[in-house]
Write an enzyme that holds these catalytic residues in place. Structure first.
Site, PDB file in Angstrom:
ATOM      1  CB  THR A 156      -0.916   0.020   1.241  1.00 40.63           C
ATOM      2  OG1 THR A 156      -1.572   1.283   1.321  1.00 40.63           O
ATOM      3  CG2 THR A 156      -0.144  -0.201   2.534  1.00 40.63           C
ATOM      4  CE1 TYR A 203      -3.925  -2.502   4.603  1.00 39.90           C
ATOM      5  CE2 TYR A 203      -3.644  -0.147   4.188  1.00 39.90           C
ATOM      6  CZ  TYR A 203      -3.772  -1.446   3.719  1.00 39.90           C
ATOM      7  OH  TYR A 203      -3.747  -1.691   2.366  1.00 39.90           O
TER       8      TYR A 203
END
Length: 331
Positions: free
Chosen positions: A122, A146
């Site tokens: 990401t 995350y």
């Protein structure tokens, strides 16, 4: 490429991006085997011709049996949890699913001689970048659990490659949106956190209004700025990366975006050009762990593979997302 070198193992094939890649690989004549524990995935998104096994990626015994009974050339690892807001509340859960279980998975693959991996990472590993367009070599500063869990696994892959004959491509996704033009697959989520998904839900009447998470950021109009990439272009990036690794290409890290930054309000303005009537929105508080602006410098991938996106158009991204949402209501 011969038929025997077209065998892909894919985790998280019942998810949004994994299912898109699954469909594309099958369209291109690859044999695909999916693993998914279905805690967030939806079995309906997996192509019927794919081989599907429902188990957790950390189940070494089942995974070993699967690898031994197939001649996989490459693994694509999509499985994981993706909600920033949830990761802030439950950091240990994100560490477990996105790092600890993934670590067991990769170790099992390496042990069984499956040593080529494409990993879904990401852009949130960059945090709040100092540069207008963020490069792969820029500073890493994850702002939420995350992003940290994804970065930890990136580092585990890189370190593993130093001691094993492991080849990898790490793909750092910017904001993935839209749906397959043939409406075979799109985003299904129990709790929607992606802006364009939430917009589509308001358009079709699932929700009454959109909540903008803060309008006091240091950006052009106070709302957060993101780089939106159509999921079908992202799927093609995976196909190109797979061909590269299967033909013994080098390991690398690539950004996956378009290099265009749109604020939340600009996305809404574009939406209003498509719709007959404007959607309602209110401004709520900021979300913890959100970066103010993150836009890709994606020249590295483009140059390496002479790649040009096919769907670099915010209107088209919004149109396919809304069409998919309408189809979900009909089903």
């Amino acid at each position: 490429m011969t038929q025997s070198s077209k065998n892909i193992l894919l985790t998280g094939g019942a998810g949004y991006i994994g299912s898109h890649v699954c469909h594309l690989l099958i369209d291109e004549g690859y044999k695909v085997t999916c693993i998914d524990n279905l805690i967030t995935g939806n079995k309906k998104l997996i192509p019927e011709v794919a081989n599907f096994y429902e188990f957790d990626i950390s189940d070494s015994k089942k995974l070993t049996n699967l690898i031994k009974s197939n001649n996989f050339d490459l693994v694509m690892h999509f499985a994981g949890l993706i909600r920033v807001d949830e990761s802030v509340k439950y950091p240990e859960k994100y560490k477990e699913y996105n790092y600890s279980k993934a670590k067991i998975f990769l170790e099992t693959c390496i042990k069984n001689d499956l040593k080529k991996i494409i990993f879904s990472s990401t852009a949130s590993v960059y945090g709040n970048p100092k540069n207008k367009l963020v490069k792969e070599s820029d500073n890493i500063d994850p702002l939420n659990p995350y992003a940290k869990s994804k970065l930890d696994f990136e580092n585990f892959i890189i370190n593993s490659s130093k001691f094993n004959d492991l080849k990898y491509i790490i793909l750092r996704y910017f904001n993935v949106a839209g749906a397959d033009e043939n409406m075979r697959t799109g985003l299904i989520s129990k709790v929607s956190t992606h802006l364009i998904k939430k917009i589509a839900e308001v358009v079709v009447g699932k929700n009454e209004k959109l909540i903008i998470n803060g309008d006091d950021y240091d950006t052009k109009d106070g709302t957060t700025v993101r780089d939106y990439i159509h999921v079908s272009d992202l799927a093609e990036i995976h196909l190109i990366a797979a061909k590269h690794l299967i033909s013994n290409g080098n390991s690398d890290i690539f950004n996956c975006g378009y290099g265009n930054g749109f604020s939340v309000k600009e996305v809404l303005e574009t939406l209003n050009q498509i719709l007959d009537k404007k959607i309602k929105f209110i401004v709520g508080p900021r979300r913890e762990g959100d970066s103010k602006m993150i836009v890709a410098n994606c020249s590295k991938f483009k140059k390496a593979f002479n790649w040009e996106p096919k769907y670099n158009n915010l209107k088209y991204i919004l149109e396919t997302a809304i069409k998919w949402e309408k189809n979900l209501i009909k089903k």
